[in-house]
Motif scaffolding. Structure first.
Motif, mmCIF file in Angstrom:
data_model
loop_
_atom_site.group_PDB
_atom_site.id
_atom_site.type_symbol
_atom_site.label_atom_id
_atom_site.label_comp_id
_atom_site.label_asym_id
_atom_site.label_seq_id
_atom_site.Cartn_x
_atom_site.Cartn_y
_atom_site.Cartn_z
ATOM 1 N N ALA A 51 74.423 31.891 66.687
ATOM 2 C CA ALA A 51 73.956 31.567 65.343
ATOM 3 C C ALA A 51 73.428 32.788 64.605
ATOM 4 N N ILE A 52 72.831 33.742 65.317
ATOM 5 C CA ILE A 52 72.333 34.928 64.616
ATOM 6 C C ILE A 52 73.419 35.984 64.460
ATOM 7 N N GLY A 53 74.599 35.717 65.006
ATOM 8 C CA GLY A 53 75.743 36.590 64.759
ATOM 9 C C GLY A 53 75.922 37.702 65.763
ATOM 10 N N LEU A 54 75.349 37.594 66.930
ATOM 11 C CA LEU A 54 75.483 38.652 67.933
ATOM 12 C C LEU A 54 76.508 38.354 69.019
ATOM 13 N N MET A 55 77.082 37.146 69.018
ATOM 14 C CA MET A 55 77.978 36.780 70.110
ATOM 15 C C MET A 55 79.220 37.666 70.142
#
Length: 77
Positions: A51-55
């Motif tokens: 969700a925070i865009g780090l995947m």
């Protein structure tokens, strides 16, 4: 409530999801350790990282790291 959630911008929806998943992670730390709580912590942690865009950057780095390790380990002397 779902209509209000869906009417948010995509960034707003991800922010709400990240906040909810982080809250689940924090509350999960208060429960005694068992298989379910460990799985819940892992699932909510992975969802929070998504969700925070780090995947995607994390996965790309891990793929690069694995390629480098395999190349080093399988190289002839």
């Amino acid at each position: 409530m779902f209509k209000k959630f869906m009417s948010l911008s995509p960034i707003g929806r991800r922010a709400v999801l990240a906040l909810a998943l982080f809250g689940i992670m924090v509350i999960d730390l208060l429960f005694p350790k068992c298989n379910f709580t460990v799985f819940l912590f892992l699932a909510s942690g992975l969802g929070w990282v998504w969700a925070i865009g780090l995947m995607r950057p994390v996965l790309l780095f891990l793929i690069f790291l694995l390629k480098t390790v395999f190349r080093y380990k399988t190289a002839p002397w």
